[in-house]
Design a protein around this motif. Structure first.
Motif, short mmCIF file in Angstrom:
data_model
loop_
_atom_site.label_atom_id
_atom_site.label_comp_id
_atom_site.label_asym_id
_atom_site.label_seq_id
_atom_site.Cartn_x
_atom_site.Cartn_y
_atom_site.Cartn_z
N LEU A 101 41.57 32.84 47.61
CA LEU A 101 40.18 33.29 47.27
C LEU A 101 39.34 33.59 48.48
CD1 LEU A 101 39.20 30.16 44.98
CD2 LEU A 101 39.69 32.49 44.30
N ASP A 102 38.78 34.86 48.57
CA ASP A 102 38.05 35.22 49.62
C ASP A 102 37.14 34.24 50.28
OD1 ASP A 102 38.86 37.48 48.65
OD2 ASP A 102 36.85 38.12 47.76
N ARG A 103 36.88 34.35 51.58
CA ARG A 103 36.02 33.23 52.21
C ARG A 103 34.78 33.23 51.62
NH1 ARG A 103 34.10 33.72 58.45
NH2 ARG A 103 35.51 35.44 58.13
N ASP A 104 34.13 34.06 50.78
CA ASP A 104 32.98 34.15 50.04
C ASP A 104 33.07 33.74 48.90
OD1 ASP A 104 31.53 34.70 52.57
OD2 ASP A 104 31.77 36.78 52.58
N THR A 105 34.18 33.36 48.41
CA THR A 105 34.37 33.00 46.96
C THR A 105 34.34 31.32 46.86
OG1 THR A 105 35.19 34.93 46.48
CG2 THR A 105 35.64 33.32 44.84
N SER A 106 33.90 30.81 45.92
CA SER A 106 34.05 29.45 45.82
C SER A 106 34.89 29.23 44.63
CB SER A 106 32.72 28.81 45.73
OG SER A 106 31.85 29.03 44.75
N TYR A 184 43.89 42.34 45.43
CA TYR A 184 43.04 42.22 46.66
C TYR A 184 41.45 42.41 46.34
CZ TYR A 184 41.21 42.69 51.35
OH TYR A 184 40.57 42.52 52.58
N HIS A 185 40.62 41.47 46.29
CA HIS A 185 39.31 41.62 46.36
C HIS A 185 38.80 42.05 45.07
CE1 HIS A 185 38.33 40.51 50.30
NE2 HIS A 185 38.44 41.58 50.73
N GLN A 186 39.60 41.68 43.96
CA GLN A 186 39.82 42.63 42.43
C GLN A 186 38.43 42.42 41.89
OE1 GLN A 186 43.03 41.71 39.99
NE2 GLN A 186 42.02 42.93 38.11
N VAL A 187 37.80 41.14 41.76
CA VAL A 187 36.48 41.12 40.99
C VAL A 187 35.51 41.81 41.66
CG1 VAL A 187 34.80 39.59 40.20
CG2 VAL A 187 37.12 38.79 40.01
N ARG A 188 35.30 41.71 43.00
CA ARG A 188 34.16 42.40 43.67
C ARG A 188 34.33 44.07 43.77
NH1 ARG A 188 32.01 38.31 47.08
NH2 ARG A 188 33.44 36.77 47.12
N ARG A 189 35.79 44.56 43.60
CA ARG A 189 36.01 45.78 43.40
C ARG A 189 35.80 46.56 42.16
NH1 ARG A 189 41.85 46.40 45.37
NH2 ARG A 189 41.74 48.19 45.75
N1 URA Z 1 38.47 38.55 43.29
C1 URA Z 1 37.57 38.59 44.36
O1 URA Z 1 37.16 39.75 44.61
N2 URA Z 1 37.47 37.74 45.48
C2 URA Z 1 38.10 36.63 45.18
O2 URA Z 1 38.19 35.64 45.92
C3 URA Z 1 38.96 36.56 43.99
C4 URA Z 1 38.97 37.66 43.07
#
Ligand code: URA
Length: 237
Positions: A101-106, A184-189
Motif C-alpha cells: 500500500l502507498d505511504r498515503d494509503t491506510s 502501481y498506484h492503481q486506484v489513484r491512477r
Molecule cells: N491503489 C493506489 O493507488 N494506492 C494503493 O496504495 C493501493 C492501490
C-alpha cells in the motif's frame, strides 16, 4: 530442525546467541524446566524468558496500516515493520508484505512468510478482490462506474487495459472500488484517468477479510478461518 536453528530463524539472535540462551537456562518448557539444544519439543511447549516462542513458519498476519508508514524494510522514515515485534523483521523465511500500500494509503495490509500463500493471494488467476474506499477531490461525474467496468481502460504507460473493476458510489465525493489486480498506484491512477483526484484512500477488505476492530497501527495473526476468508467474495453491504 535443531532447536538452536529453529529459534535463531525466528529472529531471536544468531545461532551463537541462541546457544548462549540455552546455556543461560533461558529456554524452558511451560513448567519452567530448562531445555537443552538437543531436546525434541513441540513448538508450543517452548518458552524463552517465560514467554511463548513466536509463531512457527507459516505465519500470516494482518495490520491496519496507518498513514505515513511505507511497505519496506529499510526505507528512511517510518516503515510498517516498525509496528511489529523487532524479531519479525529478521525471521527466516522472511515475513513479507502481500503486495504494497502507498505511504498515503491506510487500511488492511497482509504479511506472510509462506511464499505459496503469498502467490495464491496475488496471482491474477485467484481473482482475490481488494476493496478500497476513496474520498475524492471532485464530485463523481456519473460515468465512472461504466468506464471502470469496461475492461478497456488503459492507464498511462501500461500495455494492457485494466481488468473490469466495480465502483460503488457512496456519496458524491466518496466511493468504494473493488479490484482484482494490483497495479502501481492503481486506484489513484484510475480516478486521475476520469479527471478526478484521490484525497484519502483506505483498503477495507481483501476477499471477505475485513479490518474488524483493528485500530490504525494494530495487527494480529491470522487463523485458518481468516486465511479462508481472503479467498471468499467480499460482502456488498
Ligand atoms: N491503489 C493506489 O493507488 N494506492 C494503493 O496504495 C493501493 C492501490
Amino acid at each position: 530442525m535443531k532447536l538452536v536453528k529453529l529459534i535463531a530463524n525466528l529472529g531471536y539472535g544468531s545461532r551463537k546467541d541462541v546457544a548462549m540462551m540455552f546455556r543461560e537456562g533461558r529456554v524452558t518448557d511451560p513448567d519452567g524446566e530448562v531445555l537443552y539444544a538437543d531436546d525434541k519439543v513441540p513448538h508450543e511447549h517452548i518458552r524463552i524468558d517465560d514467554e511463548p516462542l513466536d509463531p512457527p513458519t507459516g505465519l500470516a498476519l494482518m495490520m491496519n496500516k496507518p498513514l505515513g508508514a511505507t511497505c519496506s524494510r529499510k526505507d528512511q522514515g517510518r516503515v510498517v515493520y516498525d509496528l511489529l515485534p523487532p524479531r519479525y523483521r529478521v525471521r527466516d523465511p522472511a515475513l513479507s508484505t502481500v503486495g504494497r500500500l502507498d505511504r498515503d494509503t491506510s487500511g488492511l495490509l497482509l504479511f506472510t512468510d509462506d511464499g505459496g500463500l503469498l502467490h495464491r493471494i496475488i496471482s491474477p488467476r485467484a481473482q482475490v478482490a481488494k476493496v478500497y474506499e476513496a474520498t475524492l477531490g471532485q464530485d463523481l461525474r456519473g460515468d465512472e462506474a461504466a468506464v471502470f467496468a469496461s475492461g478497456t481502460l488503459m492507464l498511462e504507460s501500461e500495455k494492457d487495459p485494466l481488468e473490469p473493476a466495480v465502483l460503488d458510489v457512496l456519496e458524491p465525493r466518496r466511493a468504494r472500488l473493488t479490484l482484482t489486480e494490483g497495479r502501481y498506484h492503481q486506484v489513484r491512477r484510475m480516478f486521475a484517468a476520469v479527471g478526478n483526484h484521490v484525497e484519502t484512500l483506505t483498503r477495507v477488505s481483501v476477499g471477505a477479510l475485513t479490518l474488524g476492530d483493528l485500530a490504525a497501527g494494530e495487527w494480529r495473526a491470522l487463523g485458518q478461518d481468516d486465511v479462508a476468508r481472503i479467498f471468499a467474495s467480499p460482502s456488498r453491504d
